[in-house]
Scaffold this active site. Structure first.
Site, PDB file in Angstrom:
ATOM      1  N   GLU A 117       1.926 -27.743   6.799  1.00 30.78           N
ATOM      2  CA  GLU A 117       3.144 -26.965   6.870  1.00 30.78           C
ATOM      3  C   GLU A 117       3.383 -26.251   8.460  1.00 30.78           C
ATOM      4  O   GLU A 117       3.451 -25.307   8.369  1.00 30.78           O
ATOM      5  CB  GLU A 117       3.050 -25.790   5.825  1.00 30.78           C
ATOM      6  CG  GLU A 117       2.660 -26.623   4.293  1.00 30.78           C
ATOM      7  CD  GLU A 117       2.726 -25.385   3.343  1.00 30.78           C
ATOM      8  OE1 GLU A 117       2.649 -24.253   3.613  1.00 30.78           O
ATOM      9  OE2 GLU A 117       2.875 -25.826   1.923  1.00 30.78           O
ATOM     10  N   GLU A 264       0.347 -31.314  -1.944  1.00 27.27           N
ATOM     11  CA  GLU A 264      -0.393 -30.160  -2.713  1.00 27.27           C
ATOM     12  C   GLU A 264       0.470 -29.971  -4.264  1.00 27.27           C
ATOM     13  O   GLU A 264       1.860 -29.876  -4.070  1.00 27.27           O
ATOM     14  CB  GLU A 264      -0.351 -29.048  -2.087  1.00 27.27           C
ATOM     15  CG  GLU A 264      -1.418 -29.197  -0.864  1.00 27.27           C
ATOM     16  CD  GLU A 264      -1.239 -27.920  -0.231  1.00 27.27           C
ATOM     17  OE1 GLU A 264      -0.946 -26.606  -0.351  1.00 27.27           O
ATOM     18  OE2 GLU A 264      -1.989 -28.114   1.067  1.00 27.27           O
TER      19      GLU A 264
END
Length: 500
Positions: A117, A264
């Site tokens: 991220e 995820e």
């Protein structure tokens, strides 16, 4: 046939699995006290039939422990190393030599995740992110490993603007100077777009707009399904809508042939007073339904023939993680290897703490307050109507004569008497469910087949010898089968310091 793993890769990729199957995996966080060592973690992976693993770094001890296991491994470049690697081809080459070439092929490394991220958590590194991917890939080319090992970087779904309807979704244009060359790189190297998808947060942030059932993959009546007015595609869950939003966002930038891997996804099993839907029931429901969704190869409404392999977040609860209670309770297991809850899933062997026999017992927690244990024991043998005669002096279960042992017998007798119903193994938080038979010597506990439980190498890492905390009122067990294989995402601390 899809493959379920504790880690997440995409079925559409030949690199994700040698047979092209989808799989579900799990992430392992770093803020965990008393983490098992790498050898113990690998023992757990094997006992759970986990065949894919994602590490949040490239810890040498963990990679050595994974050698010669056949487990497919995704290693990661930590965020704090991206600036150096993105500005130096030599630094990238050294990283690949030290963390990949030194272990391959003994350790079956199949992918490298560059950062996590980065656009949303480390924006100052964004300008060199694509360079970092290219430099890493160039080092793989030089080692003739670029066909065996793919390179990508995980993204938060928050980079997608207006994710519903999916057909109108687009990436935050601020990041187009990074995303366009990134997508070109992924396309040219036959890699995949890594995306983190959290319906739990979408549900929480919607303030009631998104129904809980829609977030949990629960069946919806046709009139409750979300319909994209532009495509007339029906969406029965948040997960598919977010994945399709990413597909449409890539199409908006003229990229339509890059598959998605969900790196995820999960649901917390416990939360604070403002997180009332972070429960064991909902976590079990979400992860079980997610796994079934992947295994069924249903794909998404936009791409119904393309399965989306997914990493479950996460393998272990991170008890040291700061923030709300939910932040510490995403795991499938406690740090000691005990399952937080039990899963039974269609189509496979025992994995992910599945209880294939449904032989479970209720035991007292060793660290519980003795006064609470005594109160529970008194209640079970009194108002609870348990036959506690076996605990009298001279009877088979009198020894060991202590409150933990006697409470365990009484708690389990009540649990079995109540047909293992939800909430019957709690006793105000001092009891927990286990798949280990607590019988000993001539003391045979109710529900026992007469065989005592065992552990692996003296540890409690095998699902057959672990307890689940039943501090919440319910424990849920799916009894319709199990899984063919699993993948795990392991987010390790530097094991030299010591492990995800």
């Amino acid at each position: 046939m899809a493959v379920l793993l504790l880690l997440l890769l995409l079925a559409a990729y030949a690199s994700a699995s040698s047979d092209g199957d989808a799989f579900v995996g799990a992430n392992i966080g770093t803020d965990v006290s008393d983490m098992p060592n790498p050898t113990q973690i690998v023992t757990l992976l094997k006992s759970q039939n986990i065949q894919h693993v994602r590490l949040y770094d490239a810890d040498r001890a963990m990679l050595l422990a994974l050698a010669n296991t056949g487990i497919r491994v995704t290693v990661s470049v930590p965020n704090d190393q991206i600036l150096g690697i993105g500005q130096s081809n030599a630094t990238a080459a050294n990283w690949v030599t030290r963390n990949v070439i030194a272990h391959y092929p003994s350790t079956n490394i199949t992918a490298i995740a560059v950062g996590s991220e980065v656009l949303t958590t480390l924006p100052n590194a964004a300008p060199v992110l694509v360079s970092a991917l290219k430099f890493i890939h160039s080092a793989l080319v030089a080692a003739n490993l670029d066909q065996q090992i793919k390179v990508s970087t995980p993204h938060s779904s928050s980079i997608i603007i207006d994710s519903f309807p999916p057909s109108q979704a687009f990436f935050n244009r601020t990041w187009n100077p990074v995303l366009v060359p990134l997508l070109k790189f992924l396309q040219s190297t036959n890699s995949y777009f890594m995306l983190n998808v959290y319906p739990y947060y979408d549900y929480m942030q919607s303030k009631g707009v998104i129904p809980l059932d829609y977030a949990l993959f629960r069946p919806l009546p046709p009139n409750k399904e979300a319909v994209d007015a532009n495509t007339l595609l029906h969406y029965t869950n948040v997960f598919d809508a977010v994945v399709d939003a990413a597909y449409f966002a890539m199409s908006y930038l003229n990229f339509s042939d890059i598959p998605i891997v969900v790196t995820e996804s999960g649901w917390p099993s416990r939360g604070d007073s403002s997180e009332r839907d972070a429960t064991i029931d909902n976590a079990n429901t979400y992860n079980s339904n997610l796994i079934r969704h992947v295994l069924n190869n249903t794909g998404t409404p936009k791409h119904p023939k393309i399965s989306v392999s997914t990493y479950i977040y996460e393998l272990f609860n991170e008890d040291l993680r700061p923030g709300p209670v939910s932040e510490r309770n995403w795991g499938l297991f406690y740090a000691n290897g005990a399952p937080v809850y039990m899963l039974h899933l269609t189509g496979a062997g025992a994995v992910l703490a599945n209880d294939t026999t449904n032989q479970t017992f209720c035991v007292a927690k060793n660290d519980a307050d003795p006064k609470k244990l005594q109160a529970g024991l008194d209640w079970a043998c009194g108002p609870g109507k348990v036959d506690c005669s076996s605990l009298l002096e001279g009877q088979p279960c009198y020894e060991p004569n202590n409150v933990v042992a006697h409470a365990t017998y009484a708690f389990n007798a009540y649990y079995q008497m109540m047909a293992k119903s939800a909430g019957t193994c709690d006793f105000k938080g001092v009891a927990s469910v286990t798949t280990t038979d607590p019988s000993h010597g001539s003391c045979v506990f109710p529900g026992s087949d007469g065989k005592n439980g065992t552990s692996i190498n003296g540890t409690s890492l095998a699902p057959s010898s672990n307890m689940t905390d039943s501090g919440c009122l319910s424990q849920y067990y799916y009894k319709d089968g199990s899984l063919p294989s699993f993948v795990i995402t392991i987010g390790l601390l530097h094991l030299s310091a010591l492990v995800m």
